[in-house]
Design an enzyme around this catalytic site. Structure first.
Site, PDB file in Angstrom:
ATOM      1  N   CYS A 139      -2.737 -10.414  -1.722  1.00 35.16           N
ATOM      2  CA  CYS A 139      -3.970  -9.517  -1.110  1.00 35.16           C
ATOM      3  C   CYS A 139      -4.939 -10.802  -0.990  1.00 35.16           C
ATOM      4  O   CYS A 139      -5.017 -11.534   0.054  1.00 35.16           O
ATOM      5  CB  CYS A 139      -4.015  -8.295  -1.612  1.00 35.16           C
ATOM      6  N   HIS A 175       0.953  -5.996  -1.596  1.00 39.25           N
ATOM      7  CA  HIS A 175       1.188  -5.515  -3.373  1.00 39.25           C
ATOM      8  C   HIS A 175       1.904  -5.245  -4.319  1.00 39.25           C
ATOM      9  O   HIS A 175       2.683  -4.378  -4.844  1.00 39.25           O
ATOM     10  CB  HIS A 175      -0.483  -4.588  -3.563  1.00 39.25           C
ATOM     11  N   GLU A 180       2.691  -5.731  -6.847  1.00 35.62           N
ATOM     12  CA  GLU A 180       2.160  -5.635  -8.544  1.00 35.62           C
ATOM     13  C   GLU A 180       2.227  -3.727  -8.903  1.00 35.62           C
ATOM     14  O   GLU A 180       3.013  -3.666  -9.325  1.00 35.62           O
ATOM     15  CB  GLU A 180       0.878  -6.415  -9.413  1.00 35.62           C
TER      16      GLU A 180
END
Ligand code: MN
Length: 225
Positions: free
Chosen positions: A97, A201, A203
């Site tokens: 990001c 994202h 994660e």
């Protein structure tokens, strides 16, 4: 000993740490004051650049848009130096990001400062909650490292929480995924051991593992100790 991955500090650090752990690495969350980039790179095996606020536009030669949402004081300078030094030393880097945007600016690239106002008709790239909400498709470039790691050369759906994006690509970077509206969603530098950046994202999916191979790719590229 498993590779140690330096993680740049941010407000939502948990999922980044969990993603590194589940991929077999040891996370080390940095602090700006105590971890000068030159010192850090002698102590870690890889670098994970995290999400956050906007890069100061003067750093790529523009005046700030009214939507400018700054990152923490000192973070731009710290991360720019860290990623430049990591590139020079060929230390593996995964950037997420804001991290993708930092990497691009570090290479002399520029950013779209606000997708909704500067690219009318673009898809919605800011869907906040839940963090794993499917937001839009991306088209992955065949033959890219991203395609290899995701085991696809077609379309996948990702989450999305960004109002900025790459405008002009920085030196040595190529786009390896785009959204259907043309927004760049991944870049990489194939001349480095591992230099991959994604605009979504991954994660946030640490529990279910949809994108674990991205973190495994970073860790697998680190030289064994
Ligand atoms: Mn997006």
């Amino acid at each position: 000993m498993p590779p140690v991955i330096a993680i740049t500090p941010c407000q939502e650090i948990h999922d980044y740490e969990a993603s590194i752990q589940r991929a077999g690495g040891i996370p080390r969350v940095l602090t700006f004051a105590a971890d000068p980039p030159a010192t850090v790179l002698a102590q870690v095996d890889g670098v994970l650049l995290t999400g956050g606020g906007d890069v100061w536009p003067a750093l790529y030669g523009e005046a700030a848009d009214p939507t400018f949402d700054p990152a923490e004081a000192g973070r731009d300078e710290y991360e720019l130096e860290l990623v430049r030094r990591a590139t020079e030393a060929d230390v593996p880097v995964l950037a997420i990001c804001r991290g993708l945007q930092v990497l691009n600016v570090a290479r002399g690239g520029t950013l779209v400062q606000d997708i909704p106002t500067q690219q009318p008709g673009a898809l919605v790239h800011e869907i906040g909650t839940p963090r794993t909400s499917p937001a839009h498709e991306i088209w992955v470039a065949p033959g890219s490292r991203l395609a290899l790691l995701l085991d696809t050369d077609a379309r996948i759906t990702v989450n999305s929480r960004h109002h900025q994006a790459v405008k002009d690509l920085g030196r040595g970077l190529v786009s390896t995924a785009t959204a259907p509206d043309g927004v760049i969603e991944a870049v990489e530098d194939a001349t480095r051991r591992f230099c991959l950046a994604v605009q979504w994202h991954p994660e946030n999916f640490y529990r279910t593992g949809e994108f674990r191979t991205l973190f495994e790719g970073l860790i697998g590229a680190c030289t064994p100790r």
